[in-house]
Design an enzyme around this catalytic site. Structure first.
Site, mmCIF file in Angstrom:
data_model
loop_
_atom_site.group_PDB
_atom_site.id
_atom_site.type_symbol
_atom_site.label_atom_id
_atom_site.label_comp_id
_atom_site.label_asym_id
_atom_site.label_seq_id
_atom_site.Cartn_x
_atom_site.Cartn_y
_atom_site.Cartn_z
ATOM 1 N N GLY A 73 41.433 5.258 10.733
ATOM 2 C CA GLY A 73 42.208 5.709 9.379
ATOM 3 C C GLY A 73 43.492 5.345 9.301
ATOM 4 O O GLY A 73 44.263 5.183 10.377
ATOM 5 N N ARG A 129 36.493 0.728 11.042
ATOM 6 C CA ARG A 129 36.175 1.670 12.274
ATOM 7 C C ARG A 129 35.039 1.182 13.264
ATOM 8 O O ARG A 129 34.396 1.762 13.748
ATOM 9 C CB ARG A 129 35.587 3.094 11.544
ATOM 10 C CG ARG A 129 36.533 3.758 10.734
ATOM 11 C CD ARG A 129 36.033 4.924 10.226
ATOM 12 N NE ARG A 129 37.258 5.777 9.473
ATOM 13 C CZ ARG A 129 38.052 6.522 9.896
ATOM 14 N NH1 ARG A 129 38.156 6.638 11.471
ATOM 15 N NH2 ARG A 129 39.020 7.184 9.404
ATOM 16 N N ASP A 160 39.469 6.974 19.619
ATOM 17 C CA ASP A 160 38.190 5.907 19.789
ATOM 18 C C ASP A 160 38.884 4.707 20.002
ATOM 19 O O ASP A 160 38.130 3.798 20.682
ATOM 20 C CB ASP A 160 37.283 6.104 18.710
ATOM 21 C CG ASP A 160 36.435 7.565 18.646
ATOM 22 O OD1 ASP A 160 36.140 8.028 19.757
ATOM 23 O OD2 ASP A 160 36.487 8.260 17.382
ATOM 24 N N LYS A 186 48.166 6.078 17.458
ATOM 25 C CA LYS A 186 48.083 6.235 15.842
ATOM 26 C C LYS A 186 47.055 7.442 15.479
ATOM 27 O O LYS A 186 46.126 7.412 15.969
ATOM 28 C CB LYS A 186 47.757 4.817 15.206
ATOM 29 C CG LYS A 186 47.610 5.181 13.665
ATOM 30 C CD LYS A 186 46.098 4.305 13.240
ATOM 31 C CE LYS A 186 44.956 5.498 13.761
ATOM 32 N NZ LYS A 186 43.559 5.144 13.033
ATOM 33 N N THR A 187 47.443 8.236 14.819
ATOM 34 C CA THR A 187 46.416 9.042 13.963
ATOM 35 C C THR A 187 47.248 10.287 13.462
ATOM 36 O O THR A 187 47.948 10.959 13.755
ATOM 37 C CB THR A 187 45.222 9.634 14.862
ATOM 38 O OG1 THR A 187 44.718 10.903 14.184
ATOM 39 C CG2 THR A 187 45.763 10.160 16.223
ATOM 40 N N ILE A 188 46.994 10.493 11.997
ATOM 41 C CA ILE A 188 47.667 11.528 11.398
ATOM 42 C C ILE A 188 47.279 12.882 12.242
ATOM 43 O O ILE A 188 47.880 13.920 11.947
ATOM 44 C CB ILE A 188 47.203 11.557 10.051
ATOM 45 C CG1 ILE A 188 45.852 11.908 9.488
ATOM 46 C CG2 ILE A 188 47.994 10.480 9.205
ATOM 47 C CD1 ILE A 188 45.467 12.326 8.251
ATOM 48 N N ASP A 189 45.927 12.889 12.579
ATOM 49 C CA ASP A 189 45.345 14.342 13.178
ATOM 50 C C ASP A 189 46.087 14.783 14.187
ATOM 51 O O ASP A 189 46.178 16.070 14.562
ATOM 52 C CB ASP A 189 44.011 13.859 13.799
ATOM 53 C CG ASP A 189 43.043 13.148 12.662
ATOM 54 O OD1 ASP A 189 43.236 13.046 11.342
ATOM 55 O OD2 ASP A 189 41.982 12.712 12.974
#
Lengths: 468, 468
Positions: A73, A129, A160, A186-189
């Site tokens: 994402g 993905r 992942d 990376k990841t906004i989560d």
């Protein structure tokens, strides 16, 4: 893509990174990997990879060719990782459309990237993905990297995707491929996080964008005085985004998945909040709901849910916010109150990155370049002391295998990077839990407002509260 | 309400208004009202009210007490109208919770308003949608205004609220009440608009906030390359907001209610867009849908819909965006494509006002003060040349009855302010229609980004494109 005036002004922004990064640098070993022993058989070539620290000193003097890919994402700042690699002097080849672009050898030479500096989105290359897992996929990836004579492959991705980077690094070594594999967190989560990785990039920009919107909605609630706004926030399992946004905006109630409370209790708490506020003449409020709540609520996780190719429940397809509103309505019986639901996700993944993310990503790109130049593989970029000014940041490369453990996914035990949940003993949660009681009945909403790029550094260069 | 750092910095902002507004000013008559003749019997005391222009000159030297009320939906800048009144030296009494606060005489003396300067929302007083219509309501309102010895009542509201202001002004004159009634043009919808009222306040802030989000979503679409985002925009009947946001962000398709196209044609156009983009390998896009579309689509307006107390269809409760997605899915049969829907409304009504709205509202407050001081009644504030710098603005008071006509509402003929629809021969629409073809297949998305309050005036002081 055309560009607005602000986009054009942001293209001119010079990311702040430590001055010494422009000088000669090299790595030194600062400790062995602390990977779980049961991973050794799966990673015979990379299990012993140590931790490296970047310091001033004579580095390898060589030209390198680097392949780069966005995986998963969108997160604001991704283009600046590429800018950091580019400005370091690497010859850059971009894989298109995510990891599938490696398998299919779909590439684009990156000769000019100025229009993407400090810009949101992943559109320079696109993303995807696909997971590189099968022998065929691994072999095709090796073939592509070899065909381009890549010295390194930089994978910009979440947990992942970095698991994938570790598998590729191992596979490449095993098959004598000279391409090193380097991960960028990376990841906004915000769930790709540990003592080494203080925060993944994109989290700050996403949370600030969501907090702007939450603050606006809260002020509307306070003015109209007739709606409860239930705002669901993107962010898979962990509730990091909800926690950060709660600290930024001080809503009446924020659910945190990691508290693992029974659904009945959650519903009763919201119903009580509505009742008690009504007694004060307040028939409005703001409730934040993390998207991943559903994974922690025992009554809900038993239900059959769709899973994505990585074995994750596709929580964004479950309308937790509407479900909770319905249950609270039942709990409150005939009482008249009005609920509105919102879902914030796509609004904040591809925004113009904050200065924090712009700086952080640019530095990550520089660091990834050095890692490739020094032939480190199976490692992920780590920048520490992020809450300090960029001049004080410290740079490390962490063996990815150290972040991994064995986990059951789709009936198989697989090596994956541990998702880091909200630490209920951590300072961000403690700060939140010490204040939240006062937010319930009083209206202490904060409006952080839109992200500012000019003016007072206290505004333009602020870091996530969760980091403080 | 607590305040974020940006909120606190905004409290310090000094709205820009013409220098001569601080000097002695008075009004001169510049023309008779052009109200429709059939309104004369309904407004015997106010029908002949002329248009007034503010100019330098000796005004009345007297202290005035002014009641002020927010009416209807939130719009950014409302608090600055009050700041403008306050700084003019009026003694201010705020009516709480909208027009119902006048009827019930619920008030608060406004002695200190600094925390609300340049802030979003209407929370200093709250707001409401009660309409003062019955003899009992009119009498109660007169009683309240008389009890507080109000020289003037300033009603900050949209078309329905200003209709109300006209009725009150007439009623007060008829009953020998000395309180004059002055309207201030508020509404994010932008439909309170004419040659005299170039734009209502709140429109600019709302459109810029929505455009930030639309731009972010468009960049996400361009990166992920797998979703069509259908974004519904608040704004009752008229499509002004959709048009402004389209000009700001250049999405692939924007529906404009005023084009009055059959539903079948709309659905077919979207289906064709998706098909043609798919042929180019583009399985993503952005479509803007005005909330009020449904009022212009013959196949939909025949259906029974809920109406609000003013006789307006409650379009925000109809999920046009989901309906259209479903119809397009049917039209496209088995083709695989992914749609996501969004609704932007509450996100932009109560945001921190842009400089444009902050300046405009502060000037409106000043103008309303002068109108009360000079005992003008049944008039609405009008500021012209808004696209120029504030120093060039011109100030008028327009008789509200001039903006009205007779309309059937709930089976009765009523005098109401005409909603101004998008002018299909106007420059904003023509600009849009001359460019939109190129936005369909090319991706010319613009990201205006978050509203900026510091730095380049070209960013901080920009005006709506629709005004240009």
């Amino acid at each position: 893509m055309a560009g607005s005036l602000l986009q054009k002004q942001r293209m001119q922004y010079k990311p702040q990174v430590p001055v010494w990064l422009s000088e000669d640098v090299c790595f030194e070993t600062v400790g062995g990997s602390q990977a779980p022993e049961n991973l050794r058989p799966l990673f015979p070539h990379t299990f012993e990879t140590p931790v490296y620290r970047l310091r001033k000193g004579r580095g390898a003097a060589r030209k390198v060719t680097i392949g780069v890919v966005f995986s998963g994402g969108q997160a604001a700042g991704g283009h600046n990782v590429i800018a950091g690699l580019f400005d370091s002097g690497a010859q850059l080849i971009g894989f298109l459309g995510g990891p599938q672009g490696i398998i299919d050898n779909q590439t684009k030479a990156l000769l000019q990237i100025d229009a993407y500096r400090n810009q949101g989105g992943f559109d320079l290359l696109g993303s995807g993905r696909t997971k590189i897992e099968t022998q065929e996929q691994l072999a095709a990836s090796l073939k592509a990297c070899t065909a381009h004579r890549l010295d390194g492959l930089v994978i910009i991705g979440g947990d992942d995707s970095n698991t994938n980077a570790a598998l590729l690094a191992e596979y490449f070594l095993q098959h004598g491929c000279k391409t090193v594999v380097v991960g960028v967190p990376k990841t906004i989560d915000g769930d790709l996080r540990s003592s080494d990785i203080e925060i993944s990039f994109g989290f700050d920009s996403a949370c600030k964008t969501y907090s702007e919107i939450i603050g606006n909605i809260a002020r509307d609630a306070l003015s109209a005085k007739k709606y409860y706004h239930f705002i669901k926030l993107m962010g898979r399992s962990a509730s990091h985004i909800a926690l950060e946004c709660a600290l930024q905006t001080q809503p009446n109630l924020t659910l945190i998945g990691e508290e693992r409370r029974p659904l009945k209790e959650i519903v009763r708490q919201i119903a009580e909040l509505i009742t008690r506020r009504a007694e004060l003449g307040k028939n409005y409020g703001v409730v934040l709901i993390p998207e991943g709540l559903i994974e922690f609520v025992p009554e809900l996780t038993d239900l059959p849910h769709e899973k994505d190719p990585h074995g994750n429940i596709e929580v964004s397809k479950i309308q937790t916010e509407k479900l909770i509103i319905d249950l609270v309505k039942k709990e409150l019986g005939g009482r008249k109150w009005n609920a509105l639901d919102h879902f914030l996700g796509y609004e904040g993944r591809s925004c113009l990155p904050t200065n924090f993310d712009a700086n952080y990503c640019y530095a990550l790109g520089k660091l990834a370049f050095f890692a490739v130049r020094e032939s480190l593989t199976g490692v992920i970029c780590s920048i520490q002391h992020l809450k300090e000014s960029p001049q004080k940041w410290q740079f490390k490369m962490i063996p990815i295998v150290q972040l991994m453990h064995l986990e059951w996914r789709l009936g198989k035990e697989k090596p994956v990077i541990r998702k880091t949940l909200v630490d209920l003993k951590g300072s961000a949660y403690l700060k939140f839990s010490s204040q939240r009681k006062s937010w319930e009945l009083e209206d202490l909403y904060q409006m952080p407002g839109p992200i500012q790029f000019f003016g007072d550094p206290a505004l333009t260069d602020s870091v996530p509260i969760s980091l403080m």
